[in-house]
Scaffold this active site. Sequence first.
Site, short mmCIF file in Angstrom:
data_model
loop_
_atom_site.label_atom_id
_atom_site.label_comp_id
_atom_site.label_asym_id
_atom_site.label_seq_id
_atom_site.Cartn_x
_atom_site.Cartn_y
_atom_site.Cartn_z
N LYS A 237 0.83 -1.19 0.00
CA LYS A 237 0.00 0.00 0.00
C LYS A 237 0.88 1.25 0.00
CE LYS A 237 -3.81 -1.94 2.77
NZ LYS A 237 -4.95 -1.73 1.87
N ARG A 311 -10.30 -11.57 2.07
CA ARG A 311 -11.17 -12.64 1.57
C ARG A 311 -10.48 -14.00 1.65
NH1 ARG A 311 -11.48 -9.54 -4.04
NH2 ARG A 311 -11.27 -7.88 -2.50
#
Length: 463
Positions: A237, A311
Amino acid sequence: MSLPAGFTSSVDAALPLHAVRKAEFATWCQAQPAPVQAWLAAQRFDAAPGSACSWADGDGRVAGAVLGIDDPHDPFAWAHAPRALPAGDWQLVGHVAPEAARALQLGWGLGRYRFARYKAQPAPAAQLAAEHFDAETFDILAACVRVRDLVNTPTEHMGPDELEAAARELAQAHGATVAVVAGDALLAQNYPAIHAVGRASHRAPRLIELTWGEAAHPHVALCGKGVCFDTGGLDLKAAAGMRNMKKDMGGAAHALALAGLVMARKLPLRITLLLAAVENAVGPNAFRPGEVIATRKGVSVEIDNTDAEGRLVLCDALTRACELTPELLLDFATLTGAARVALGPDLPALYANDEALANDWLAAGQHERDPLWRMPLWRPYLRYLTSGIADLANSSNTTMAGSVTAALYLERFVEDGVRWGHVDVYAWNDGDRPGKPAGGEAQGLRAAYALLKARAGMAVASS
């Protein structure tokens, strides 16, 4: 019943607190003593929602106050009060419907909250006085505070170990049991996706499983994404995106707090809580883009992006939950920025494979003033998760429908016939508002509790 800070059952010296809607203010004001009318006029007070004004007696001592409110059944209509009123004990005067009284108590507690683990925060000196407080409301308040405290705590003090400790503490308080699979034992016991995401950290990844309740009661499974810090992995990120990633365990915080609330209220339910707790770190052993990883369900997953890690840990937890054949499966996750682009910071995105579940959860959100917004499980978008070398990709190469494709990925791991609801939640306030201080926030939690309480009541009625 012990009272939280900011509340007192002593009403003898309590000052009168009035609550008025703007449309009714003129009539109310005319009934007040002339000095009070003059003071309110001088302050140009008109009972606008979220406003407050106090006045003094002839000796200069605080004698009373009035709050401007809109919806008295909305806790946040009252949340400005504890920080807007002068020091002292305050008791609401006049007839108050029970639901409004509960909203006041919850709003007062939410408005008083500040995270003070590392820095002393000036606590408001105003206290809410009442002869009767609602125990359930205080349990709901405690659950909301638990989410805020867990999310606000930096990863240094809220890693997988500490999240496990929080679950164990809650279990001990309510007579639940906890089992943990950690480190390389995740591979031995077939939780390979959780292991893959967390293996690069010096803190061992783990699956935390808490169980509570009687076997005869309806079984509800609660799953939470517990990514205690998310660097993005090798798909790192940017600094701005990484700054608040201590909050990436916000889904686990919600699931843990909801389980605690169900246990505190002793709802006739059987609870299985599953928290996938990891740190998505960068290191020599980090999982890589282009790898194919195994999952508990046996579905192979190609890693398109290591920043789509939530996920991955959730899919193993959902598979485990479905093996237990629950009557209801709910999961919470700070899953996608796409949900925030679509709905902003205040509205969690709700996905469900069951119409009655979705409608009941939305209705509970409306009633509790804890709204969610339903998003579609638009299955044609599964094409965005196609992999040429595995059963599924963990992310899409398009920027479209990011929250939908994340939910579709999770649905792939929910067994047919299991009623499932998924909440993509922000778990954060970007700035200070009354009752919503900057930092961690519980969103959709009160609605979820109302949903489970109603379902528990239906089960009792039919037994």
